[in-house]
Design a protein around this motif. Structure first.
Motif, PDB file in Angstrom:
ATOM      1  N   PRO A 170       0.819  -1.225   0.000  1.00  0.00           N
ATOM      2  CA  PRO A 170       0.000   0.000   0.000  1.00  0.00           C
ATOM      3  C   PRO A 170       0.850   1.270   0.000  1.00  0.00           C
ATOM      4  N   MET A 171       2.082   1.174   0.482  1.00  0.00           N
ATOM      5  CA  MET A 171       2.976   2.332   0.453  1.00  0.00           C
ATOM      6  C   MET A 171       3.292   2.754  -0.969  1.00  0.00           C
ATOM      7  N   VAL A 172       3.147   1.816  -1.896  1.00  0.00           N
ATOM      8  CA  VAL A 172       3.367   2.111  -3.313  1.00  0.00           C
ATOM      9  C   VAL A 172       2.044   2.379  -4.028  1.00  0.00           C
ATOM     10  N   THR A 173       1.062   1.496  -3.807  1.00  0.00           N
ATOM     11  CA  THR A 173      -0.183   1.594  -4.571  1.00  0.00           C
ATOM     12  C   THR A 173      -1.013   2.825  -4.204  1.00  0.00           C
ATOM     13  N   LEU A 174      -1.015   3.222  -2.933  1.00  0.00           N
ATOM     14  CA  LEU A 174      -1.833   4.360  -2.528  1.00  0.00           C
ATOM     15  C   LEU A 174      -1.391   5.663  -3.203  1.00  0.00           C
ATOM     16  N   PRO A 175      -0.114   6.052  -3.088  1.00  0.00           N
ATOM     17  CA  PRO A 175       0.285   7.289  -3.777  1.00  0.00           C
ATOM     18  C   PRO A 175       0.187   7.168  -5.295  1.00  0.00           C
ATOM     19  N   LEU A 176       0.439   5.975  -5.837  1.00  0.00           N
ATOM     20  CA  LEU A 176       0.344   5.802  -7.282  1.00  0.00           C
ATOM     21  C   LEU A 176      -1.097   5.971  -7.755  1.00  0.00           C
ATOM     22  N   ALA A 177      -2.057   5.401  -7.015  1.00  0.00           N
ATOM     23  CA  ALA A 177      -3.472   5.522  -7.379  1.00  0.00           C
ATOM     24  C   ALA A 177      -3.931   6.970  -7.280  1.00  0.00           C
ATOM     25  N   VAL A 178      -3.559   7.626  -6.202  1.00  0.00           N
ATOM     26  CA  VAL A 178      -3.974   9.017  -6.008  1.00  0.00           C
ATOM     27  C   VAL A 178      -3.366   9.914  -7.084  1.00  0.00           C
ATOM     28  N   ALA A 179      -2.074   9.731  -7.356  1.00  0.00           N
ATOM     29  CA  ALA A 179      -1.411  10.562  -8.358  1.00  0.00           C
ATOM     30  C   ALA A 179      -1.999  10.328  -9.747  1.00  0.00           C
ATOM     31  N   THR A 180      -2.304   9.076 -10.074  1.00  0.00           N
ATOM     32  CA  THR A 180      -2.889   8.777 -11.380  1.00  0.00           C
ATOM     33  C   THR A 180      -4.267   9.410 -11.505  1.00  0.00           C
ATOM     34  N   GLY A 181      -5.082   9.287 -10.449  1.00  0.00           N
ATOM     35  CA  GLY A 181      -6.418   9.877 -10.477  1.00  0.00           C
ATOM     36  C   GLY A 181      -6.375  11.389 -10.607  1.00  0.00           C
ATOM     37  N   ILE A 182      -5.509  12.024  -9.838  1.00  0.00           N
ATOM     38  CA  ILE A 182      -5.381  13.480  -9.916  1.00  0.00           C
ATOM     39  C   ILE A 182      -4.893  13.903 -11.301  1.00  0.00           C
ATOM     40  N   GLY A 183      -3.941  13.158 -11.837  1.00  0.00           N
ATOM     41  CA  GLY A 183      -3.425  13.486 -13.165  1.00  0.00           C
ATOM     42  C   GLY A 183      -4.504  13.404 -14.237  1.00  0.00           C
ATOM     43  N   MET A 184      -5.348  12.371 -14.159  1.00  0.00           N
ATOM     44  CA  MET A 184      -6.424  12.244 -15.140  1.00  0.00           C
ATOM     45  C   MET A 184      -7.438  13.376 -14.983  1.00  0.00           C
ATOM     46  N   GLY A 185      -7.799  13.682 -13.731  1.00  0.00           N
ATOM     47  CA  GLY A 185      -8.738  14.774 -13.511  1.00  0.00           C
ATOM     48  C   GLY A 185      -8.195  16.109 -13.961  1.00  0.00           C
ATOM     49  N   LEU A 186      -6.883  16.288 -13.834  1.00  0.00           N
ATOM     50  CA  LEU A 186      -6.241  17.548 -14.193  1.00  0.00           C
ATOM     51  C   LEU A 186      -6.400  17.890 -15.671  1.00  0.00           C
ATOM     52  N   VAL A 187      -6.443  16.876 -16.529  1.00  0.00           N
ATOM     53  CA  VAL A 187      -6.497  17.136 -17.975  1.00  0.00           C
ATOM     54  C   VAL A 187      -7.898  16.953 -18.564  1.00  0.00           C
ATOM     55  N   LEU A 188      -8.874  16.560 -17.740  1.00  0.00           N
ATOM     56  CA  LEU A 188     -10.200  16.244 -18.269  1.00  0.00           C
ATOM     57  C   LEU A 188     -10.871  17.439 -18.933  1.00  0.00           C
ATOM     58  N   VAL A 189     -10.778  18.620 -18.336  1.00  0.00           N
ATOM     59  CA  VAL A 189     -11.502  19.779 -18.868  1.00  0.00           C
ATOM     60  C   VAL A 189     -11.063  20.111 -20.295  1.00  0.00           C
ATOM     61  N   PRO A 190      -9.777  20.303 -20.562  1.00  0.00           N
ATOM     62  CA  PRO A 190      -9.384  20.621 -21.939  1.00  0.00           C
ATOM     63  C   PRO A 190      -9.586  19.465 -22.910  1.00  0.00           C
ATOM     64  N   VAL A 191      -9.372  18.230 -22.447  1.00  0.00           N
ATOM     65  CA  VAL A 191      -9.557  17.077 -23.335  1.00  0.00           C
ATOM     66  C   VAL A 191     -11.017  16.956 -23.757  1.00  0.00           C
ATOM     67  N   ALA A 192     -11.932  17.086 -22.801  1.00  0.00           N
ATOM     68  CA  ALA A 192     -13.353  16.970 -23.118  1.00  0.00           C
ATOM     69  C   ALA A 192     -13.799  18.082 -24.052  1.00  0.00           C
ATOM     70  N   ALA A 193     -13.301  19.292 -23.832  1.00  0.00           N
ATOM     71  CA  ALA A 193     -13.684  20.416 -24.697  1.00  0.00           C
ATOM     72  C   ALA A 193     -13.216  20.197 -26.130  1.00  0.00           C
ATOM     73  N   GLN A 194     -12.028  19.655 -26.279  1.00  0.00           N
ATOM     74  CA  GLN A 194     -11.497  19.425 -27.619  1.00  0.00           C
ATOM     75  C   GLN A 194     -12.250  18.309 -28.343  1.00  0.00           C
ATOM     76  N   LEU A 195     -12.534  17.222 -27.632  1.00  0.00           N
ATOM     77  CA  LEU A 195     -13.163  16.063 -28.280  1.00  0.00           C
ATOM     78  C   LEU A 195     -14.631  16.300 -28.601  1.00  0.00           C
TER      79      LEU A 195
END
Length: 425
Positions: free
Chosen positions: A161-186
Motif C-alpha cells: 500500500p505504500m506504493v499503490t496508494l500514492p500511485l493511485a492518487v497521483a494517477t487519479g489526480i493526473g487524469m482529472g487535471l487534464v479532463l476539462v481541456p480534453v473533453a472540450a477538444q473532443l
C-alpha cells in the motif's frame, strides 16, 4: 441554433428546489437500501464495496448486497449534492445529468473511496487556471467514469500500500487535471451528436493510461459480476420512483404536459438543457416517462434489473434533463435491438442490454436527422460497444459513451453530407 418551442416558457425554478429534488432521489436510494437489507447488513456490504476492484462489469449488488449498493449510491450522490450546494453551482440539465450519473454508476463502479482523486484533479485544474470550481463540477463528477483506474491500482496488485496508494492518487489526480481541456477538444469531433461527451473523452484518456501501465506489465484482469433474480423488487421500486418524478412535475407546473410535448419536438443535440428550455416540471415528466420506458424495454426482452442496468436507466433519466426524450432515444434502442438479431447473441445478453440503454446517448442523431437515422446509429452502436472495451481494459465506466463518440464522429458528418446539413446545432 439552440432548440426553441412555440409555447410560452414555464416559470423559472430555483436551483435550490432542483438540487433538493435530486437529493430526494438520493435519499430514496438510501432509505431503500436500509430497508431492504437492514442497516447492519447494508453497512457491512458498504465496506466491501469500497475495497473491491471495479473493472467492468462489477455489480455492487453482487459484491455487498442490494442494501449496500443502494446505500453507496445514495450517500455518494448526497455528498456530490453538497458540492453543488457549497459552490452555488447553477442547476442546469447538465448538472442534473451529472448527479444522476453519480447515482446510477455508484451501483457498479463509483464509490465513496475511488472518485475523489478524479474530483481533486479537476479542482487542481481550476486552481491553476484561476477558474471557479463550481463552473467545472459537471466535468468533475462526469469524469468519475475513470474511478475504476484508482481502485484497480489500489486493490489488484501485490504491491505494498505504500506504493499503490500514492500511485493511485497521483494517477487519479493526473487524469482529472487534464479532463476539462480534453473533453472540450473532443466535443468538436461529434458536434454534440453523442450526449456522453465525457464518455468519449474518458475512453480515449483511459485507453492511453491503460496502455502506459500495460507497457510496464500491469494488465487488468477481467471481472464479471452480474446479478439476476431481483426484477420484481427492483422493478416495483423503479416504477414507483419514476411515477413520483412525473407526478412531481405535474404538481410543480400546471403546464408541464404541454411543455413536455414541446420537449418531444427538440433535437436534443448537445449542449441541451430541457430545464431552461421547457421548465423543470416538464423535465421531471420527461425524466419519469423516459425511465419507465427504459425499464419496460428490459422487462419486454427478459433482461435483468441489477446494478449495471439500473445505472443505465438512471443515465437515461439524468439525460432526460439534457437531451433525451422518447421521440429521439427509442429509435436508437430499436436499432440496437435489430442489431442483436443479426448477431450470435440475444437482446437479453448483458452487454447488449447495456448497449440498448446506454446507446441512447446517440438520441440527437434521431432528433436532428430523423428516426430512421437513429435506428441506423443504434444498429452500428450494437457492434461498436462490443469492441472498444479491450482498449481500456474495462477501466472506463462509460464504455458505451466511448463507443458512441466514435459512432457519432463518423456517422454524423456522413449523414450531414447526405442531407445537406451542417453538424453544428
Amino acid at each position: 441554433m439552440p432548440d426553441a418551442t412555440e409555447d410560452a416558457p414555464a416559470a423559472a425554478t430555483s436551483d435550490r428546489f432542483i438540487l433538493s429534488t435530486v437529493a430526494g432521489l438520493a435519499g430514496a436510494f438510501v432509505l431503500f437500501g436500509l430497508l431492504v437489507d437492514g442497516p447492519r447488513t447494508a453497512l457491512q456490504g458498504l465496506v466491501a464495496i469500497q475495497l473491491v476492484r471495479d473493472t467492468l462489469v462489477t455489480d455492487y449488488i453482487g459484491v455487498g448486497g442490494k442494501g449496500a449498493a443502494f446505500l453507496n449510491a445514495g450517500l455518494l450522490t448526497l455528498v456530490a449534492c453538497g458540492f453543488y450546494w457549497r459552490c452555488r453551482a447553477k442547476m442546469t440539465g447538465g448538472a442534473v445529468a451529472a448527479l444522476l450519473l453519480v447515482l446510477g454508476f455508484a451501483l457498479f463502479g463509483k464509490n465513496l473511496l475511488n472518485v475523489w482523486p478524479i474530483v481533486g484533479g479537476v479542482w487542481l485544474y481550476c486552481r491553476l487556471k484561476g477558474e471557479a470550481f463550481g463552473a467545472h463540477l459537471n466535468t468533475a463528477f462526469f469524469g468519475c467514469a475513470l474511478a475504476p483506474v484508482v481502485s484497480e491500482i489500489l486493490f489488484s496488485t501485490t504491491l505494498s500500500p505504500m506504493v499503490t496508494l500514492p500511485l493511485a492518487v497521483a494517477t487519479g489526480i493526473g487524469m482529472g487535471l487534464v479532463l476539462v481541456p480534453v473533453a472540450a477538444q473532443l466535443f468538436k469531433a461529434h458536434g454534440g451528436l453523442s450526449l456522453y461527451n465525457m464518455g468519449f473523452a474518458a475512453g480515449i484518456l483511459g485507453t492511453l493510461v491503460v496502455a502506459l501501465y500495460r507497457s510496464y506489465g500491469f494488465v487488468p484482469a477481467p471481472v464479471f459480476i452480474w446479478t439476476r433474480g431481483n426484477n420484481l423488487l427492483l422493478g416495483a421500486f423503479l416504477f414507483a420512483l419514476f411515477a413520483a418524478l412525473a407526478a412531481l412535475g405535474l404538481w410543480h407546473d400546471r403546464g408541464a404536459a404541454r411543455h413536455f410535448r414541446s420537449i418531444l419536438r427538440m433535437s436534443g443535440q448537445a449542449p441541451a438543457d430541457f430545464i431552461g428550455a421547457a421548465g423543470f416540471g416538464a423535465t421531471l415528466v420527461n425524466m419519469g416517462v423516459s425511465g419507465a420506458l427504459g425499464t419496460l424495454y428490459l422487462v419486454v426482452i427478459g433482461g435483468d434489473l441489477n446494478g449495471p442496468t439500473i445505472g443505465a436507466l438512471m443515465t437515461i433519466v439524468g439525460f432526460a434533463a439534457a437531451g433525451k426524450h422518447p421521440a429521439n432515444f427509442l429509435p436508437v434502442m430499436i436499432g440496437v435491438f435489430i442489431g442483436t438479431l443479426a448477431k450470435p447473441w440475444n437482446a437479453h445478453d448483458p452487454s447488449l442490454q447495456l448497449a440498448a440503454l446506454f446507446g441512447t446517448t446517440l438520441a440527437p442523431i434521431a432528433g436532428r436527422f430523423g428516426w430512421h437515422w437513429g435506428i441506423v446509429a443504434g444498429f452500428i452502436h450494437s457492434s461498436a460497444a462490443l469492441a472498444v472495451g479491450d482498449l481500456h481494459g474495462g477501466l472506463v465506466l462509460y464504455n458505451n459513451g466511448f463507443a458512441a463518440g466514435l459512432v457519432a464522429s463518423v456517422l454524423g458528418p456522413v449523414v450531414a453530407v447526405i442531407k445537406g446539413r451542417k453538424v453544428e446545432a
